[in-house]
Scaffold this motif. Structure first.
Motif, PDB file in Angstrom:
ATOM      1  N   LYS A  56      -6.846 -11.437   2.667  1.00 54.34           N
ATOM      2  CA  LYS A  56      -6.171 -10.192   2.288  1.00 54.34           C
ATOM      3  C   LYS A  56      -6.684  -9.637   0.961  1.00 54.34           C
ATOM      4  CE  LYS A  56      -1.502  -8.518   1.177  1.00 54.34           C
ATOM      5  NZ  LYS A  56      -0.069  -8.907   1.170  1.00 54.34           N
ATOM      6  N   ASP A  88      -4.295  -6.523   4.716  1.00 58.01           N
ATOM      7  CA  ASP A  88      -4.252  -7.795   5.432  1.00 58.01           C
ATOM      8  C   ASP A  88      -5.520  -8.105   6.216  1.00 58.01           C
ATOM      9  OD1 ASP A  88      -1.752  -8.256   4.472  1.00 58.01           O
ATOM     10  OD2 ASP A  88      -0.680  -7.753   6.318  1.00 58.01           O
ATOM     11  N   ASP A  89      -6.239  -7.084   6.671  1.00 62.00           N
ATOM     12  CA  ASP A  89      -7.400  -7.332   7.532  1.00 62.00           C
ATOM     13  C   ASP A  89      -8.650  -7.695   6.754  1.00 62.00           C
ATOM     14  OD1 ASP A  89      -7.968  -4.906   6.408  1.00 62.00           O
ATOM     15  OD2 ASP A  89      -7.937  -3.771   8.295  1.00 62.00           O
ATOM     16  N   SER A 112       2.224   4.006  19.780  1.00 66.02           N
ATOM     17  CA  SER A 112       0.793   4.117  19.559  1.00 66.02           C
ATOM     18  C   SER A 112       0.515   5.014  18.371  1.00 66.02           C
ATOM     19  CB  SER A 112       0.125   4.715  20.808  1.00 66.02           C
ATOM     20  OG  SER A 112      -1.226   5.043  20.534  1.00 66.02           O
ATOM     21  N   THR A 113      -0.491   4.664  17.586  1.00 63.56           N
ATOM     22  CA  THR A 113      -0.862   5.464  16.413  1.00 63.56           C
ATOM     23  C   THR A 113      -2.136   6.264  16.677  1.00 63.56           C
ATOM     24  OG1 THR A 113      -2.104   3.570  15.533  1.00 63.56           O
ATOM     25  CG2 THR A 113       0.198   3.824  14.830  1.00 63.56           C
ATOM     26  N   SER A 142       0.673   0.048   8.494  1.00 61.40           N
ATOM     27  CA  SER A 142      -0.798   0.131   8.607  1.00 61.40           C
ATOM     28  C   SER A 142      -1.342   1.556   8.589  1.00 61.40           C
ATOM     29  CB  SER A 142      -1.301  -0.603   9.853  1.00 61.40           C
ATOM     30  OG  SER A 142      -1.052   0.139  11.032  1.00 61.40           O
ATOM     31  N   ASP A 190      -6.737   2.976  10.848  1.00 60.17           N
ATOM     32  CA  ASP A 190      -7.867   2.131  11.219  1.00 60.17           C
ATOM     33  C   ASP A 190      -7.675   0.695  10.755  1.00 60.17           C
ATOM     34  OD1 ASP A 190     -10.252   2.039  12.659  1.00 60.17           O
ATOM     35  OD2 ASP A 190     -11.440   1.983  10.831  1.00 60.17           O
ATOM     36  N   HIS A 191      -6.712   0.476   9.840  1.00 58.72           N
ATOM     37  CA  HIS A 191      -6.452  -0.878   9.355  1.00 58.72           C
ATOM     38  C   HIS A 191      -5.611  -1.649  10.367  1.00 58.72           C
ATOM     39  CE1 HIS A 191      -8.099  -1.110   5.278  1.00 58.72           C
ATOM     40  NE2 HIS A 191      -7.744   0.158   5.115  1.00 58.72           N
ATOM     41  N   GLN A 192      -5.717  -2.958  10.325  1.00 56.52           N
ATOM     42  CA  GLN A 192      -4.868  -3.853  11.089  1.00 56.52           C
ATOM     43  C   GLN A 192      -3.999  -4.620  10.098  1.00 56.52           C
ATOM     44  OE1 GLN A 192      -4.834  -3.835  14.467  1.00 56.52           O
ATOM     45  NE2 GLN A 192      -6.377  -2.204  14.351  1.00 56.52           N
ATOM     46  N   GLY A 193      -2.684  -4.463  10.191  1.00 52.44           N
ATOM     47  CA  GLY A 193      -1.796  -5.121   9.247  1.00 52.44           C
ATOM     48  C   GLY A 193      -1.472  -4.229   8.065  1.00 52.44           C
ATOM     49  N   ASN A 221      -8.975   9.550  11.908  1.00 57.22           N
ATOM     50  CA  ASN A 221      -9.777   8.400  11.532  1.00 57.22           C
ATOM     51  C   ASN A 221     -11.048   8.858  10.831  1.00 57.22           C
ATOM     52  OD1 ASN A 221     -11.000   5.965  11.248  1.00 57.22           O
ATOM     53  ND2 ASN A 221     -11.169   5.509  13.435  1.00 57.22           N
TER      54      ASN A 221
END
Length: 631
Positions: free
Chosen positions: A458, A400-401, A440-441, A354, A378-381, A446
């Motif tokens: 997706k 994916d998000d 943690s990222t 991600s 900032d993406h999820q997946g 960002n």
């Protein structure tokens, strides 16, 4: 552009641990010896044994190929030197007052140089009445110990390196006799190492001698200082932790391979600067195949390298100009997207971890080696789709998000070192901890400039046509966005009967095309968003589509193991080979502008994209895979 393993031969035979090699490139033969006083001959093509020669009464110390007369010369501790023809017959043998430890052949002067105990012999090859003789021209006594290496250069300069740590340079004088070099009142002789010199090589492009020693160092010597002042001045010194046993300059890749005592692989250095490139090169993975053995001898010809291990196994490497030239580590999961910035030469990558990572070239000397500059989180997946706006100021990514995010690439953001990154080394931000959980990222940047919401599943692919961003999704829709404002302009609902896998555009035709798992590809008008062509012919899911300006055609890739060419209207391309079969891991990719995603048994996904002109190759590509690496 790398060396790849061609043949490996185990247990080549011979008693003892002393090993010597010689390569006869014109005959395509490899000569090996051990303490058993025999010369074994092998084929460079398949590694098979061809013959065995009883050569000397003492241990053989050196094998040298005399390319001018196409014969192999052997030297021994029994004080003799022998010449061998193609049939393995000894056609000349000469005896000397001491054991011979090293030898070299100067094709420039057509002389043979032998290194013995404190003495260096210069021999002339004489051919009379179908017989060969080795006549001694001169003898030099410049060393206090035996001479371990003789280096003959293409320019005619000759170097002798000894166990006393001394290096001496020789050249022809005005009377055409070989003498110790002199300049500015100095003789070109100096103690260059604290310990015995064990090996030496010559960097042809830089005209530099490189030496390795028991003092655990590798030194490169200045050509200018030697020529102008007859002084050995080191350009750089590589300090190592163990004894240097062997080294060889590889002309094909312009690199220096160094074998170190106890190491399971040769180390690869840049002879220009002494930079260690080992971890960046693809052959490092091949070298793990012989991890239980230690290289004790390395030799090279124009396009091949032969390494011999202490287990008496040898490996023949061949130069492959189409092979991977570097490996980039940094991702902690599958890498599924690469976008190259044609303006700066940087590129952006992302995948299952991600994180969108931006890479740059930190050193102009190594345009194939990248370091991570920053990471965007900032993406999820998984992030599987990406495209640059035409002015290269904004990168759009999706995954994916179901969101499309526009990242600013022009803002003055801190580097990865300021933001907690690691400069591109393995184990960057977002890596797994000891429990296997993702870290943690939050340390990643960002700089999101805009977020485009609209897809319900997706996002699989995107492309740019004029100032419009076109995106496709698993939700079977096509959405067209204004890339300047991020507003949605048009939507084509249910554009296909199944998942849309990819999208590409033709700026000349002002059209874009989509492909799907329904085995069909559609061509759409941008202005009206109406269907204007259908490409039908694949027998399985069509995974990729691209427009090729050079051919004025579309090209598609499918899970039916074929590539197909289509006219701009969607009709099959008028070529007998409009369908190109894809076999296992070998692909034929003729167009220069092709960027593709294909399926293979080894890597489920390979992404090819054209690199910038700063690449060391005239045509090179970036690829990413499930192995978490970029090549």
């Amino acid at each position: 552009m790398a060396m790849q393993i061609h043949v490996q031969v185990e247990k080549v035979g011979g008693q003892g641990i002393s090993i010597t090699m010689g390569v006869a490139p014109e005959r395509r033969e490899l000569y090996t010896t051990a303490d058993d006083k025999l010369i074994r001959i092998w084929s460079l093509e398949d590694g098979k044994s061809k013959s065995c020669i009883t050569a000397h009464k003492g241990r053989i110390t050196c094998l040298v190929w005399l390319n001018h007369i196409r014969m192999m010369m052997s030297t021994s501790l029994d004080h003799t030197v022998a010449l061998w023809n193609a049939k393995g017959e000894c056609i000349a043998r000469s005896k000397f007052p001491c054991a011979i430890y090293s030898a070299g052949y100067s094709s420039r002067h057509d002389i043979v140089v032998l290194g013995g105990m404190k003495k260096m012999f210069v021999l002339q090859l004489v051919h009379q009445r179908d017989e060969w003789e080795l006549n001694t021209q001169s003898v030099f006594e410049e060393h206090d110990e035996f001479i371990s290496e003789i280096v003959c250069t293409s320019s005619g300069r000759i170097f002798s390196c000894g166990y006393d740590g001394i290096v001496c340079a020789f050249d022809l004088n005005v009377e055409d006799k070989l003498v110790v070099m002199t300049a500015g009142g100095h003789r070109a002789k100096a103690k260059c190492h604290k310990g015995a010199i064990t090996c030496a090589a010559y960097y042809n492009e830089g005209n530099s001698l490189i030496t390795g020693s028991y003092d655990m160092s590798v030194k490169t010597w200045s050509y200018d200082a030697l020529t102008a002042h007859a002084q050995f001045t080191p350009l750089y010194t590589i300090e190592l932790k163990k004894t240097v046993e062997t080294m060889c300059y590889i002309p094909a890749t312009k690199s220096l391979w160094v074998g170190i005592k106890g190491s399971s692989r040769p180390f690869v250095f840049d002879p220009r600067t002494g930079t260690n490139l080992t971890d960046f090169l693809p052959q490092s993975e091949d070298l793990k195949m012989v991890s239980n053995e230690h290289p004790v001898k390395i030799m090279a010809s124009a396009s091949e390298v032969v390494t011999m291990s202490d287990h008496k196994s040898f490996t023949i490497w061949r130069f492959n100009p189409l092979a991977c030239i570097s490996i980039i580590h940094g991702h902690t999961d599958w890498v599924e997207m690469i976008v190259k910035n044609p303006r700066t030469g940087d590129f952006v990558s992302s995948g299952a971890d991600s994180i969108v990572r931006k890479w740059y070239i930190p050193n102009a000397l190594y345009p194939q080696l990248y370091s991570m500059k920053e990471g965007f989180a900032d993406h999820q997946g998984s992030v599987v789709a990406g495209v640059l706006r035409h002015d290269s100021s904004i990168l759009f990514t999706g995954g994916d998000d179901a969101l499309i995010r526009g990242w600013s690439l022009d803002d003055n953001v801190p580097s990865s070192s300021q933001a907690g990154g690691n400069g591109g080394e393995e184990g960057g931000g977002g890596e797994a901890n000891e429990d296997g959980e993702k870290e943690s990222t939050s340390e990643f940047l960002n700089p999101v400039k805009m977020t485009l919401e609209g897809h319900t599943a997706k996002v699989t692919a995107m492309c740019m046509l004029a100032h419009f961003l076109i995106s496709v999704s698993v939700d079977k829709s096509v959405k067209i966005w204004d890339s300047n404002t991020g507003t949605l302009w048009r939507t084509i609902e249910d554009a296909h009967e199944s998942v849309i896998c990819d999208v590409s555009c033709s700026e000349r035709m002002d059209t874009f095309a989509t492909c799907s798992s329904d085995e069909l590809c559609y061509i759409w008008e941008l202005d009206t968003c109406e269907l204007c062509g259908v490409m039908k012919g694949h027998e399985d899911e069509v995974t990729k589509i691209r427009w090729i300006d050079e051919l004025d055609a579309w090209i598609t890739a499918s899970d039916d193991n074929s590539l197909r060419l289509w006219q701009s209207s969607g009709q099959p391309y008028p070529l007998s080979a409009s369908s190109i079969r894809v076999t296992e891991t070998c692909y034929s990719i003729p167009p220069r502008s092709l960027a593709f995603l294909l399926s293979t048994p080894c890597h489920l996904k390979l992404v090819f994209s054209r690199s910038s002109t700063s690449s060391p190759c005239t045509c090179s590509y970036l690829s990413c895979s499930l192995s978490r690496t970029i090549r």
